[in-house]
Design an enzyme around this catalytic site. Structure first.
Site, PDB file in Angstrom:
ATOM      1  N   MET A  72       0.798  -1.220   0.000  1.00 18.33           N
ATOM      2  CA  MET A  72       0.000   0.000   0.000  1.00 18.33           C
ATOM      3  C   MET A  72       0.834   1.275   0.000  1.00 18.33           C
ATOM      4  SD  MET A  72       0.454   1.109   3.365  1.00 18.33           S
ATOM      5  CE  MET A  72      -0.978   2.098   3.792  1.00 18.33           C
ATOM      6  N   TYR A  73       2.160   1.172   0.031  1.00 17.89           N
ATOM      7  CA  TYR A  73       2.989   2.372  -0.013  1.00 17.89           C
ATOM      8  C   TYR A  73       2.844   3.032  -1.381  1.00 17.89           C
ATOM      9  CZ  TYR A  73       5.491   0.876   4.246  1.00 17.89           C
ATOM     10  OH  TYR A  73       5.830   0.498   5.536  1.00 17.89           O
ATOM     11  N   GLY A  74       2.404   4.284  -1.366  1.00 18.85           N
ATOM     12  CA  GLY A  74       2.221   4.992  -2.623  1.00 18.85           C
ATOM     13  C   GLY A  74       1.213   4.328  -3.530  1.00 18.85           C
ATOM     14  N   GLU A  75       0.235   3.623  -2.926  1.00 21.54           N
ATOM     15  CA  GLU A  75      -0.788   2.895  -3.700  1.00 21.54           C
ATOM     16  C   GLU A  75      -0.155   1.936  -4.704  1.00 21.54           C
ATOM     17  OE1 GLU A  75      -3.091   6.113  -5.348  1.00 21.54           O
ATOM     18  OE2 GLU A  75      -4.380   6.189  -3.575  1.00 21.54           O
ATOM     19  N   GLY A  76       0.940   1.303  -4.276  1.00 20.53           N
ATOM     20  CA  GLY A  76       1.618   0.324  -5.113  1.00 20.53           C
ATOM     21  C   GLY A  76       2.805   0.884  -5.875  1.00 20.53           C
TER      22      GLY A  76
END
Length: 324
Positions: free
Chosen positions: A61-65
Site C-alpha cells: 500500500m505504499y504509494g498505492e503500489g
C-alpha cells in the site's frame, strides 16, 4: 562506510545491519505532490546499495503500489539475488468487502500483485501489516505457509502499531502444532522514547526466536534533535502541523531522554539521530532498524550510524533514559 551484515533474526539469511524503508516512495501528500518520485527513489536505492545495503523494506500500500513498482524497475537493472526484499500485506487494495485483511481471498490476490509490481518470483520476507481479528489465525497461517511452500515467500513476519504478544504467540503455536511456517520476524515501533514493546512483547520474541526489525527508529524525527523544549517547532515540521504528534512527543519526559542522547552524541562526535540508531543497532534483540529518507544526504547521515561505537556505559545510559 560499508554496512556490515547480520543474521535475519534466527534465520540463516544475511541482511544489512540497517534496512532501508520506502514508505515515502510514490506517497502523495495533502497538496497532491509525490514526496519521492521514481527518479529520486532510484537515487536513494543507489546510495543505499553503494553503502553496502541489501535489505529493502516496502509494502503493497505504499504509494498505492508505486513504491513496489519503483523498486521493481530498479531491481530489473541489477542482480535480484543481491538483495533481500521485504513487503507487507493487509490494507485495502480494492473497494470490496474482501479487499482488505488477512482472509485467504485477499492474501492470494495480493501476493501475486506484489510479485508483479516488484518484477520478481518471490519476496524474501512477507509481513502481515496489521493483525486481522476477523480472520481466524488458523486460516491466515495456513495461507501464508502455502506461500512459503509455493516458493513465493521465504520467511514470514508480522508488523504492528499496537503490539500484542499473545496474538503472535498464538499464531506461532498454531504453526508449531500444524507444521506451518511460523513468524520469524516482528516489525513493531521501537526507539529510545517509544518503549511499549519492552516487557511482554520483547520477552515473547526472545522465547519464540522472533527477530525485531523496528520501524520509526527516530520517533518520527523527534530524536534528530530538531525540536526544542523552550522554542516553538520549526515551521512546516511535523510537530508544527500535527497536534497529536506534538502532544505525544514534545513532553518533558521525552526531552529529558533527548538530553541524554545529545550528551552521548557530543561524546562520540555524532549526531543525535546517529546515536539513537546506534542504540538500536547495538541492541541484542534488534536485527536492523528501518531508516527512511527524502534525500541522499539524509540517508547517508542515517547509515553512518553503523560506524558509531557506544561503550557499555553509554548504551546503558541511553537505555535508562526513559522507562517503559
Amino acid at each position: 562506510m560499508s554496512l556490515e551484515t547480520v543474521s535475519l533474526g534466527r534465520t540463516g539469511l544475511k541482511v544489512s545491519e540497517v534496512a532501508f524503508g520506502t514508505w515515502r516512495f510514490g506517497r502523495e501528500n495533502d497538496r497532491g505532490e509525490i514526496e519521492v518520485g521514481r527518479e529520486r527513489a532510484h537515487e536513494l536505492l543507489d546510495a543505499y546499495a553503494d553503502a553496502g545495503g541489501n535489505f529493502v523494506d516496502t509494502a503493497d500500500m505504499y504509494g498505492e503500489g508505486r513504491a513496489e513498482t519503483y523498486i521493481g524497475e530498479w531491481l530489473a537493472e541489477r542482480d535480484r539475488e543481491d538483495f533481500v526484499v521485504a513487503s507487507k500485506i493487509y490494507w485495502p487494495t480494492r473497494d470490496d468487502p474482501n479487499g482488505t485483511g488477512l482472509n485467504r481471498k485477499h492474501l492470494r490476490r495480493n501476493i501475486d500483485r506484489i510479485l508483479d509490481r516488484l518484477g520478481t518470483d518471490y519476496v524474501d520476507l512477507l509481513y502481515t501489516h496489521r493483525w486481522d481479528d476477523e480472520t481466524p489465525a488458523e486460516e491466515f497461517m495456513r495461507t501464508l505457509d502455502d506461500f512459503v511452500r509455493e516458493g513465493k515467500v521465504n520467511y514470514l513476519g508480522t508488523s504492528t502499531f499496537e503490539p500484542n504478544a499473545w496474538k503472535v504467540a498464538k499464531a506461532n503455536e498454531i504453526a508449531r502444532r500444524e507444521g506451518y511456517e511460523p513468524f520469524k520476524l516482528a516489525q513493531p515501533r521501537f526507539n529510545l522514547v517509544n518503549r511499549e514493546i519492552e516487557g511482554n512483547y520483547l520477552d515473547m520474541c526472545r522465547d519464540y526466536d522472533v527477530g525485531i526489525v523496528p520501524w520509526s527508529p527516530l520517533a518520527g524525527g523527534f530524536l534528530t534533535g530538531k525540536y526544542s523544549r523552550t522554542e516553538e517547532p520549526p515551521a512546516n515540521s511535523r510537530a508544527a502541523t500535527d497536534q497529536q504528534f506534538a502532544d505525544s512527543y514534545l513532553t518533558a519526559e521525552n526531552f529529558d531522554a533527548l538530553e541524554v542522547v545529545e550528551d552521548v552524541a557530543e561524546e562520540v562526535e555524532a549526531t543525535p539521530a546517529q546515536v539513537s540508531l546506534a542504540w538500536l543497532i547495538h541492541h541484542d534483540q534488534v536485527t536492523a532498524p528501518i531508516v527512511g529518507a527524502r534525500t541522499v544526504d539524509q540517508l547517508e547521515e542515517n547509515l553512518a550510524a553503523a560506524d558509531v561505537t557506544l561503550t557499555e556505559e553509554q548504551f546503558e545510559r541511553l537505555d535508562a533514559a526513559k522507562s517503559v
